[in-house]
Design an enzyme around this catalytic site. Structure first.
Site, mmCIF file in Angstrom:
data_model
loop_
_atom_site.group_PDB
_atom_site.id
_atom_site.type_symbol
_atom_site.label_atom_id
_atom_site.label_comp_id
_atom_site.label_asym_id
_atom_site.label_seq_id
_atom_site.Cartn_x
_atom_site.Cartn_y
_atom_site.Cartn_z
ATOM 1 N N VAL A 123 -14.391 0.570 9.292
ATOM 2 C CA VAL A 123 -13.849 1.168 8.065
ATOM 3 C C VAL A 123 -14.535 0.643 6.801
ATOM 4 O O VAL A 123 -15.008 1.425 5.973
ATOM 5 C CB VAL A 123 -12.313 0.985 7.995
ATOM 6 C CG1 VAL A 123 -11.745 1.657 6.743
ATOM 7 C CG2 VAL A 123 -11.641 1.568 9.246
ATOM 8 N N ASN A 181 0.808 -1.221 0.000
ATOM 9 C CA ASN A 181 0.000 0.000 0.000
ATOM 10 C C ASN A 181 0.837 1.266 0.000
ATOM 11 O O ASN A 181 0.292 2.369 0.006
ATOM 12 C CB ASN A 181 -0.985 -0.026 1.172
ATOM 13 C CG ASN A 181 -2.087 -1.049 0.915
ATOM 14 O OD1 ASN A 181 -2.230 -1.538 -0.210
ATOM 15 N ND2 ASN A 181 -2.848 -1.380 1.947
ATOM 16 N N ASP A 214 -15.667 -4.397 -5.083
ATOM 17 C CA ASP A 214 -14.664 -4.973 -4.213
ATOM 18 C C ASP A 214 -15.340 -5.848 -3.166
ATOM 19 O O ASP A 214 -16.409 -5.503 -2.676
ATOM 20 C CB ASP A 214 -13.927 -3.814 -3.520
ATOM 21 C CG ASP A 214 -12.567 -4.239 -3.047
ATOM 22 O OD1 ASP A 214 -12.517 -5.089 -2.148
ATOM 23 O OD2 ASP A 214 -11.582 -3.722 -3.575
ATOM 24 N N ARG A 241 -7.339 -1.752 -8.018
ATOM 25 C CA ARG A 241 -8.052 -0.626 -7.397
ATOM 26 C C ARG A 241 -7.146 0.572 -7.104
ATOM 27 O O ARG A 241 -7.522 1.726 -7.286
ATOM 28 C CB ARG A 241 -8.631 -1.083 -6.058
ATOM 29 C CG ARG A 241 -10.058 -1.456 -6.088
ATOM 30 C CD ARG A 241 -10.705 -1.068 -4.778
ATOM 31 N NE ARG A 241 -10.875 0.359 -4.690
ATOM 32 C CZ ARG A 241 -11.899 1.035 -5.179
ATOM 33 N NH1 ARG A 241 -12.866 0.414 -5.776
ATOM 34 N NH2 ARG A 241 -11.968 2.343 -5.059
HETATM 35 N N1 EPU Z 1 -14.436 6.443 1.442
HETATM 36 C C1 EPU Z 1 -15.501 7.187 1.017
HETATM 37 N N2 EPU Z 1 -15.287 8.113 0.033
HETATM 38 C C2 EPU Z 1 -14.076 8.309 -0.535
HETATM 39 C C3 EPU Z 1 -12.988 7.532 -0.096
HETATM 40 C C4 EPU Z 1 -13.189 6.598 0.913
HETATM 41 O O1 EPU Z 1 -16.610 7.044 1.514
HETATM 42 O O2 EPU Z 1 -13.955 9.170 -1.419
HETATM 43 C C5 EPU Z 1 -14.647 5.454 2.527
HETATM 44 C C6 EPU Z 1 -14.441 4.013 2.070
HETATM 45 O O3 EPU Z 1 -15.597 3.485 1.463
HETATM 46 C C7 EPU Z 1 -14.074 3.321 3.353
HETATM 47 C C8 EPU Z 1 -13.313 4.389 4.120
HETATM 48 O O4 EPU Z 1 -13.664 5.634 3.519
HETATM 49 O O5 EPU Z 1 -15.238 2.992 4.041
HETATM 50 C C9 EPU Z 1 -11.804 4.228 4.105
HETATM 51 O O6 EPU Z 1 -11.317 4.170 2.793
HETATM 52 P P1 EPU Z 1 -9.868 4.673 2.404
HETATM 53 O O7 EPU Z 1 -10.008 5.674 1.317
HETATM 54 O O8 EPU Z 1 -9.090 5.054 3.625
HETATM 55 O O9 EPU Z 1 -9.235 3.330 1.821
HETATM 56 P P2 EPU Z 1 -8.478 3.126 0.451
HETATM 57 O O10 EPU Z 1 -7.509 4.224 0.221
HETATM 58 O O11 EPU Z 1 -9.443 2.786 -0.615
HETATM 59 C C10 EPU Z 1 -6.476 1.848 1.551
HETATM 60 C C11 EPU Z 1 -5.814 0.510 1.399
HETATM 61 C C12 EPU Z 1 -6.725 -0.572 1.957
HETATM 62 C C13 EPU Z 1 -6.982 -0.261 3.424
HETATM 63 C C14 EPU Z 1 -7.599 1.135 3.568
HETATM 64 C C15 EPU Z 1 -7.811 1.571 4.999
HETATM 65 C C16 EPU Z 1 -4.503 0.765 -0.604
HETATM 66 C C17 EPU Z 1 -4.274 0.371 -2.000
HETATM 67 N N3 EPU Z 1 -5.573 0.242 -0.006
HETATM 68 O O12 EPU Z 1 -7.682 1.788 0.781
HETATM 69 O O13 EPU Z 1 -5.994 -1.788 1.865
HETATM 70 O O14 EPU Z 1 -7.858 -1.220 3.955
HETATM 71 O O15 EPU Z 1 -6.726 2.109 2.933
HETATM 72 O O16 EPU Z 1 -6.627 1.512 5.695
HETATM 73 O O17 EPU Z 1 -3.739 1.519 -0.011
HETATM 74 C C18 EPU Z 1 -5.667 -4.093 1.576
HETATM 75 O O18 EPU Z 1 -4.447 -3.855 1.540
HETATM 76 O O19 EPU Z 1 -6.124 -5.262 1.652
HETATM 77 C C19 EPU Z 1 -6.605 -2.967 1.534
HETATM 78 C C20 EPU Z 1 -7.890 -3.112 1.265
#
Ligand code: EPU
Length: 416
Positions: free
Chosen positions: A321, A18, A111, A87
């Site tokens: 989350v 990540n 997802d 993603r």
């Molecule tokens: N969210 C929104 N709107 C947005 C963005 C996010 O509602 O515009 C919500 C999401 O639906 C979720 C929450 O905010 O409920 C957190 O999402 P976040 O944006 O923090 O997650 P992400 O950037 O999509 C990354 C990691 C994930 C990890 C999460 C939380 C990467 C590629 N992915 O996802 O990793 O679970 O942060 O720490 O960095 C994994 O490695 O298995 C994985 C899923």
């Protein structure tokens, strides 16, 4: 795999999935050659390389080193076929708007862990002056000028913080991102951007202040160790009543996790670049609540369920989350876990021993959690769809075997 072995030995953890994918996207911000070292050898790295190539970069992936040559003029439209396989590729949005003043990025799609909207990414870019629209399955952002702005995130989203940050470094003036994500991977990104010449204050805090500059220079950067992989080995040590030394991870990145494992009865010692976890006897049940960093990582929630399934007593696990991240619990139940979910909560009553069964891995972390459970089950457990696990855990089976697990990878998978 056949359960029952006590895992013992040493394991070296490489760079974080990540982190590396965002650092690869950050290379778009500067014309020239960026080199990333300590990269994990996982499929997502060549997939991200494809996305960057579709934007006009040349990318060379050689074992743990990735070299990216970004051209003076980038293509501003990412290819759907590349993006849909990964993603994390949405993180090219910020750099593309910054460099090209226009970005077209297809939505990567659904997802297994729940809905993953991009509204906070889009709203942040709007604040910076980009006309941003999500329609026809893609995000289109157009900006004549990007200018600094005050941005409050509804939630400290990792991806939104990264995209806004990567757009703001080349915007005109000062941007303040409030309620920003504080994950170590965000700090890693800030460090690399600073090496490239970006002016960022507050890295690792919930307020990031970015003073835009006109251009950045390419750099060489070492990716931080993967705290989620490191913590997974810590859970494996506790669940199998073993003793594992992990190298290559800053233990401060998992302070809370290690503290939870101490509460469960483990002996934990830390060093600068690693830690050791030893467990004698059965773990005691502890509660877990997932939250953005420095809270307990949602990516470790399946490991928390797996540990609770064999601990002495009853645990409550709260997922804050990703709303669908408990879906895999049904597979845990197939392994004999006494677990029940209700909305954001799971209640798990520990049993002495799980029982083997065939189970399906629905995502990276659920897959790893099921493997840990299988290590504590009577008989032979089969985990199918293990290519999910490959995406986050390089050489997982080899590492498990080196630690003493009775596990093998077999090529054929039965019809679903
Ligand atoms: N969210 C929104 N709107 C947005 C963005 C996010 O509602 O515009 C919500 C999401 O639906 C979720 C929450 O905010 O409920 C957190 O999402 P976040 O944006 O923090 O997650 P992400 O950037 O999509 C990354 C990691 C994930 C990890 C999460 C939380 C990467 C590629 N992915 O996802 O990793 O679970 O942060 O720490 O960095 C994994 O490695 O298995 C994985 C899923």
């Amino acid at each position: 795999m056949n359960g029952g072995a006590r895992l013992a030995g040493e394991v070296r953890v490489v760079g974080a999935k990540n982190s590396v994918l965002k650092l690869m996207a950050a290379a778009l911000l500067a014309e020239g050659t960026t080199t990333l070292t300590n990269c994990p050898e996982i499929l997502d790295v060549p997939l991200m390389a494809d996305v960057l190539c579709s934007l006009g970069c040349e990318v060379d992936v050689q074992a743990s080193t990735v070299t990216i040559v970004a051209p003076a003029t980038l293509r501003n439209e990412a290819d759907y076929r590349s993006v849909s396989r990964l993603r994390a590729s949405v993180c090219v949005l910020g750099p593309l708007v910054a460099r090209c003043r226009r970005a077209v990025v297809p939505l990567p799609g659904g997802d297994a862990i729940g809905s993953r909207p991009l509204d906070m990414h889009a709203n942040g870019l709007r604040k910076l002056g980009a006309h941003t629209e999500i329609s026809h399955g893609r995000v289109v952002a157009d900006a004549e000028d990007l200018h600094g702005a005050q941005i409050w995130l509804d939630f400290p989203s990792v991806g939104a913080t990264e995209n806004i940050l990567m757009a703001a470094v080349l915007a005109d003036g000062t941007t303040v991102i409030d309620n920003a994500a504080r994950e170590p991977e965000i700090v890693d990104l800030c460090t690399m951007l600073q090496q490239m010449g970006a002016k960022i204050e507050g890295s690792g805090t919930s307020t990031l202040t970015v003073h835009g500059v006109t251009a950045l220079q390419p750099t060489e950067h070492r990716v931080i160790g993967d705290r989620i992989v490191g913590a997974t080995w810590a859970f494996a040590a506790v669940m199998t009543r073993g003793e594992i030394t992990v190298q290559g991870v800053d233990p401060h990145h998992i302070d809370l996790v290690l503290d939870k494992l101490r509460s469960a009865g483990a002996d934990v010692s830390t060093a600068i670049d690693g830690f050791s976890v030893a467990m004698r006897g059965r773990a005691e049940a502890v509660d877990f609540v997932t939250l953005p960093y420095p809270g307990f990582a949602t990516d470790l929630q399946p490991m928390a369920i797996a540990l609770s399934a064999v601990a002495e007593g009853t645990s409550m696990i709260t997922e804050n989350v990703f709303e669908a991240r408990f879906r895999f619990v049904d597979e845990m139940v197939r392994l004999g876990a006494d677990a029940r979910t209700d909305g954001h909560h799971a209640v798990v009553r520990g049993v002495e021993r799980l029982s083997s069964a065939p189970v399906w891995a629905s995502d990276i972390r659920a897959g790893a959690g099921l493997v840990l459970a299988g290590l504590c089950a009577d008989g032979t457990t089969e985990v199918w769809d293990v290519e999910h696990i490959d995406r986050g855990y390089p050489r997982f089976v080899e590492n498990l075997r080196a630690l003493g697990a009775d596990v093998a990878r077999v090529a054929a998978e039965p019809e679903r």
